[in-house]
Design an enzyme around this catalytic site. Structure first.
Site, PDB file in Angstrom:
ATOM      1  N   ASP A 129     -16.573 -29.563  20.860  1.00 57.61           N
ATOM      2  CA  ASP A 129     -17.137 -29.377  19.521  1.00 57.61           C
ATOM      3  C   ASP A 129     -17.927 -30.578  19.030  1.00 57.61           C
ATOM      4  OD1 ASP A 129     -16.260 -26.758  18.888  1.00 57.61           O
ATOM      5  OD2 ASP A 129     -14.225 -27.536  18.856  1.00 57.61           O
ATOM      6  N   HIS A 134      -7.847 -33.510  22.565  1.00 56.67           N
ATOM      7  CA  HIS A 134      -7.607 -32.153  23.056  1.00 56.67           C
ATOM      8  C   HIS A 134      -6.181 -32.049  23.557  1.00 56.67           C
ATOM      9  CE1 HIS A 134      -8.193 -28.345  25.116  1.00 56.67           C
ATOM     10  NE2 HIS A 134      -9.271 -28.211  24.369  1.00 56.67           N
TER      11      HIS A 134
END
Ligand code: CMC
Length: 432
Positions: A366, A309
């Site tokens: 996700d 991320h």
């Protein structure tokens, strides 16, 4: 927000005194807004990793500590005690609603669920193989055409109608998403019913059959609700920045969120949940337990989807919550998913591997959301649509914050030009 101190920088012979801005959580920023005027220099920051594009009071993230808060409330508390619609209200209006505010908000969403019959013909006109995200973006913009008073591109008017536009969008994104699914599968369109909450109604519109009383499993609806709550806002990510960018030119909220859907679609952003399931399916088909794939990811041949991320350099707090939800819903539904076993193994391998440790690559939101959505029978190509439905209240809040800025300036970054220097036109007959 305070201006605490200044930083002095020298550019050749010219000095620049940059005010230092300090956010409420102690984050520091060097204000370079007058840098070019005073020195002729601009800053260069590809991917905007060090650039604050706005001041915002909506979401706080501390990527090093794994903190995410909406309007000051920790995501863990909201996931435990709130629900998607209440948290959407919080994000949009800044405060938790009282009982009557919440009731009114819910009712307005329910009342706005129906759509103009003509919109059905547009949905029906898409080819069966159309990607649901392409459809969704097109349909949100089309929806605005049926509300010229809400989609006026007159900033003052669009802000005056903000409450109405908000409920139209939150309600109808759900109808449009479900309607697209029904058409793609040759099924009759279903509308919401009273007595169901937001996610129950979405599942009802997706999966019920005419004449049959739809049976919505409360735990399934609750899981979807939590998943959407976790997606509501995530500060200045790619799609949210897109919404603000498009809106900064004066575009209305329908057009701005339609652009947000396009930005979200890519596999590095909201399309990652779809990409995770595709990756796990491929690993399963190759008979790999994940270790060969991880090796390929380390050598740059593949990307471990659902990992890493831009902001989180420790465990994504949303992923922690979803991992638990994932185990819970699989147990409740009694459907063990072989992809979940591969996902757990991948996580174990990656978390013990130096490559991922040194780069602070942890599972993101996700990684588990795709497996949950599979368990809920949502088709894989609709995973990013669920992300978009969850993110919509955040986009709405961010659009409003952007639209109400006192400066009202259009977003317009600069660039470092690296093309040809000036040259002169050569007629076609004289070219080699
Ligand atoms: N698999 C393998 N290597 C990775 C991965 C990954 N998923 N993510 C980053 N790296 C490596 C990258 O190759 C680079 O290595 P090196 O230093 O040797 O060049 C290093 O880690 C830093 O990565 P980066 O590309 O500079 O990181 P970024 O901040 O630009 O990208 C990201 C962040 C999320 C786009 C990226 O981690 C990624 O592509 N992850 C997979 C896609 C994904 O799961 N996206 C969903 C993000 S969460 C939902 C959302 O908010 O949109």
């Amino acid at each position: 927000m305070a201006t605490r101190s200044e930083i002095q920088v020298t550019f050749g012979k010219r000095g620049y005194v940059a005010p230092v801005l300090v956010g409420t959580e102690g984050e520091h920023a060097v204000d370079i807004s007058k840098l070019r005027t005073e020195t002729g220099f601009i800053t260069y920051d590809e991917g905007y990793a060090n650039t604050g594009s706005c001041k915002s009071a909506i979401t706080y993230i501390n990527g090093e500590k794994g903190i995410l808060r909406y309007r000051g409330y920790p995501i863990e508390e909201l996931a435990r005690h709130s629900n998607f619609i209440e948290s959407a209200y919080l994000v949009i209006y800044g405060e938790l609603p009282n009982a009557s505010q919440l009731e009114r908000f819910r009712n307005r969403i329910l009342e706005n669920a129906g759509i103009h019959e003509a919109l059905r013909t547009i949905v029906a006109g898409f080819p069966m193989a159309a990607h649901p995200m392409a459809e969704l973006s097109a349909m949100l913009n089309a929806l605005g055409c049926y509300y010229p008073e809400l989609a006026s591109n007159d900033r003052k008017q669009d802000l005056e109608n903000f409450d109405k536009t908000t409920t139209v969008l939150i309600s109808r994104i759900r109808t449009l998403a479900a309607m697209g699914y029904r058409y793609r599968n040759g099924l009759p369109v279903t509308y919401p019913r009273r007595g169901y909450n937001y996610c129950e109604n979405f599942l009802h519109m997706m999966f019920s059959y005419p004449g049959e009383d739809s049976q919505i499993h409360p735990d399934v609806a609750k899981t979807l609700d939590t998943l959407m709550l976790l997606h509501i806002d995530h500060e200045q990510n790619c799609s949210t920045s897109t919404v603000r960018m498009v809106g900064s030119g004066g575009a209305n909220l329908f057009a701005s969120v339609a652009a947000g859907v396009c930005a979200l679609w890519g596999p590095m952003h909201g399309g990652a949940n779809q990409a995770v399931v595709e990756m796990l399916t491929k690993i399963a088909a190759e008979g790999d337990d994940g270790s060969k794939f991880v090796e390929r990811a380390k050598s740059g041949g593949e990307r471990l989807m659902g990992f890493g991320h831009r902001v989180y350099k420790s465990y994504d707090p949303r992923a922690k919550i979803l991992q638990k939800q994932c185990d819970k819903i699989i147990e409740i539904l009694g459907r063990e998913d072989p992809l979940l076993q591969i996902a757990r193994r991948l996580e174990e391998i990656a978390r013990n591997d130096k490559y991922f440790q040194t780069r602070n690559l942890y599972p993101n939101v996700d990684f588990y959301s795709g497996i949950i959505l599979r368990a809920l029978n949502i088709p894989v190509d609709m995973f990013p649509v669920i992300f978009a439905m969850g993110r919509l209240p955040g986009w709405i809040a961010q659009w409003k914050e952007m639209a109400q800025r006192p400066s009202g300036r259009i977003y317009r970054p600069r660039q470092i030009y690296i093309g040809e220097r000036e040259r002169h036109f050569v007629p076609l007959t004289e070219r080699a």
